[in-house]
Design an enzyme around this catalytic site. Structure first.
Site, PDB file in Angstrom:
ATOM      1  N   ARG A  58      -6.619  -6.716  -5.399  1.00 13.22           N
ATOM      2  CA  ARG A  58      -7.637  -6.402  -4.517  1.00 13.22           C
ATOM      3  C   ARG A  58      -7.592  -7.155  -3.342  1.00 13.22           C
ATOM      4  NH1 ARG A  58     -12.545  -8.287  -5.107  1.00 13.22           N
ATOM      5  NH2 ARG A  58     -12.613  -8.374  -7.385  1.00 13.22           N
ATOM      6  N   TYR A 111     -18.246  10.252  14.914  1.00 12.69           N
ATOM      7  CA  TYR A 111     -17.781  10.807  13.735  1.00 12.69           C
ATOM      8  C   TYR A 111     -19.117  10.942  12.675  1.00 12.69           C
ATOM      9  CZ  TYR A 111     -15.126  11.279   9.350  1.00 12.69           C
ATOM     10  OH  TYR A 111     -14.680  11.543   8.271  1.00 12.69           O
ATOM     11  N   ASP A 183     -13.997   3.044  17.284  1.00 14.49           N
ATOM     12  CA  ASP A 183     -13.215   4.274  16.484  1.00 14.49           C
ATOM     13  C   ASP A 183     -12.169   4.748  17.228  1.00 14.49           C
ATOM     14  OD1 ASP A 183     -12.181   6.489  14.919  1.00 14.49           O
ATOM     15  OD2 ASP A 183     -14.248   6.739  14.189  1.00 14.49           O
ATOM     16  N   LYS A 208      -4.995   9.942   9.582  1.00 14.70           N
ATOM     17  CA  LYS A 208      -4.765  10.629  10.607  1.00 14.70           C
ATOM     18  C   LYS A 208      -3.334  10.547  11.009  1.00 14.70           C
ATOM     19  CE  LYS A 208      -8.954  12.331  10.109  1.00 14.70           C
ATOM     20  NZ  LYS A 208     -10.104  11.936  10.651  1.00 14.70           N
TER      21      LYS A 208
HETATM   22  C1  LIG Z   1     -11.434  11.325   9.909  1.00 14.49           C
HETATM   23  C2  LIG Z   1     -12.079  10.203  10.733  1.00 14.49           C
HETATM   24  C3  LIG Z   1     -12.425   9.196  10.128  1.00 14.49           C
HETATM   25  C4  LIG Z   1     -12.484   9.009   8.673  1.00 14.49           C
HETATM   26  O1  LIG Z   1     -11.313   8.846   7.976  1.00 14.49           O
HETATM   27  P1  LIG Z   1     -10.994   9.125   6.433  1.00 14.49           P
HETATM   28  O2  LIG Z   1      -9.635   8.389   6.215  1.00 14.49           O
HETATM   29  O3  LIG Z   1     -10.929  10.654   6.379  1.00 14.49           O
HETATM   30  O4  LIG Z   1     -12.244   8.362   5.894  1.00 14.49           O
HETATM   31  C5  LIG Z   1     -13.107   8.207  10.949  1.00 14.49           C
HETATM   32  N1  LIG Z   1     -13.185   8.412  12.187  1.00 14.49           N
HETATM   33  C6  LIG Z   1     -12.857   9.669  13.045  1.00 14.49           C
HETATM   34  C7  LIG Z   1     -12.904   9.581  14.317  1.00 14.49           C
HETATM   35  C8  LIG Z   1     -12.149  10.649  12.020  1.00 14.49           C
HETATM   36  O5  LIG Z   1     -11.601  11.553  12.765  1.00 14.49           O
END
Ligand SMILES: *Cc1c(COP(=O)(O)O)cnc(C)c1O
Length: 392
Positions: A58, A111, A183, A208
């Site tokens: 972990r 987000y 972010d 992403k």
């Molecule tokens: C998709 C996304 C997230 C979250 O990512 P996950 O892997 O789906 O939890 C966070 N911030 C932004 C800007 C996103 O587009």
């Protein structure tokens, strides 16, 4: 692309986090599956330090460490911590810095699940959130309080794509002792150099563009030495983890991220410029376009764009008309997430509480993938024609 220590970032993408010499000459690091990690002696057992050693599955496997090392190197942070999802990178980072009675500032264009976390979890633990106008810039000074511990930024904003003046926001936050968490999912470690722009903690949905192939959930927190231990301890308290196969997929994606991003950007610009010629498209929300209101800031602060942007139509369509367009798309699929090699389209509805977001028509979010842009344009052209016919 900018350089770090005289080595280009593309080179760091290709070389970071691997050590073939200590791995039989094999180019890629192995995938270690682990829960138990044994110690041969009592002395070694007693000396285990989870911040430095491999101690338990972990706490991070060597595969996870390879990914963390490579991403931190590329973005220019001192350390990275891989977690189970992009959202987990946000929740782990925010909760590391606050206690009951504290206050956080979150961009109104963040987000949506970030807002959910603040409203439903942080609030429950006595942390107050104020949402602010994403375009506030240095004016955020007026919202900072003595108990403001975190300012969360995200640029461009989810769904609405406003570019924030992160250096100005960071300067104001630092003057009051608040930590800036950005972010950086759209920016990626390549295209927005967080640590040169005053950010303290950069969080990514690696799901992403880092993974890049729509097949793994992964998050990464990149930070400076100053904040690393605090976040690492919090990562541990919450039982966070990143699965070894997913870390491997993240590393694999990272190697080609620069070339993929360049193509996503080129394709997106081509499609966006074509969309501009359509009379029913009233606005394209894409800071890489010279007439976008965020273009100047984007040009100042970003090294490039990606394939994600929005557009508004000239009227609000009901689902019958919109379905006529979207159900018939051949190449654009409807699906959450983005950053994979394939194109996506979704209607979106921004939720705002600090600011108004008004549109004269339906808002769509497009992710432009690696298909040939002419084929994507043909698909959109047929779709917009179906929409016009159905709207009557
Ligand atoms: C998709 C996304 C997230 C979250 O990512 P996950 O892997 O789906 O939890 C966070 N911030 C932004 C800007 C996103 O587009």
């Amino acid at each position: 692309m900018t350089k770090k220590d005289n080595v280009h970032l593309e080179t760091l993408l290709a070389s970071g986090g691997r050590d073939p010499e200590n791995n039989f000459g094999i180019v890629n690091p192995p995938v270690y599956h682990a829960s138990t990690v044994t110690s041969p002696t009592l002395a070694e057992w007693r000396a285990r330090d989870f911040t430095k050693h491999i101690t338990y599955g972990r706490m991070g496997t060597p595969t996870q460490k390879s990914l963390e090392e490579a991403v931190a190197l590329v973005e220019g942070g001192d350390h990275a911590i891989a977690v189970s999802s992009g959202l987990a990178s946000i929740t782990t980072a925010i909760s590391a810095f606050v206690s009951a009675g504290d206050h956080i500032l979150v961009s109104d264009s963040a987000y949506f699940p970030t807002r959910n976390f603040c409203n439903n979890v942080m609030a429950k633990y006595g942390v107050e959130t104020t949402y602010y106008d994403p375009l506030i810039g240095g004016g955020i000074a007026d919202l900072l309080r003595d108990n403001t511990k975190v300012v969360l930024t995200e640029a461009p904003g989810s769904q609405t794509f406003e570019v924030q003046d992160i250096p100005a926001i960071s300067a104001a936050a630092h003057a009051r002792g608040a930590v800036v968490i950005n972010d950086n999912t759209w920016g990626t470690p390549l295209n927005f150099r967080s640590f040169e722009k005053g950010v303290d903690v950069s969080v990514h949905a690696a799901t992403k563009y880092i993974v890049g192939h729509s097949d793994a959930m992964l998050g990464i927190i990149v930070t400076t030495e100053e904040h690393y231990e605090k976040i690492l301890m919090n990562f541990r308290y919450w039982g966070q983890h990143a699965a070894p196969d997913d870390c491997y997929l993240g590393l694999r994606g990272l190697r080609t991220m620069a070339v993929r991003l360049r193509q996503h950007e080129e394709n997106a610009l081509k499609v966006a410029n074509w969309l501009k010629t359509r009379p029913e498209v009233t606005k394209i929300l894409f800071p890489a376009l010279p007439d976008d209101p965020g273009h100047e800031l984007w040009k100042r602060d970003f090294e490039g764009a990606c394939g994600l942007f929005g557009l508004t139509l000239d009227k609000h369509h009901d689902d019958t008309a919109l379905g006529a367009m979207l159900d018939g798309m051949e190449l654009f699929a409807m699906g959450a997430s983005w950053g994979g090699y394939e194109s996506l389209i979704l209607p979106s509805k921004p939720i705002r509480t600090a600011t108004e977001w008004e549109s004269t028509g339906t808002l769509l979010r497009l992710h432009i993938g690696l298909e040939h842009p002419d084929d994507l344009i043909a698909d959109l052209e047929a779709g917009l024609d179906r929409l016009a016919a159905a709207a009557g």
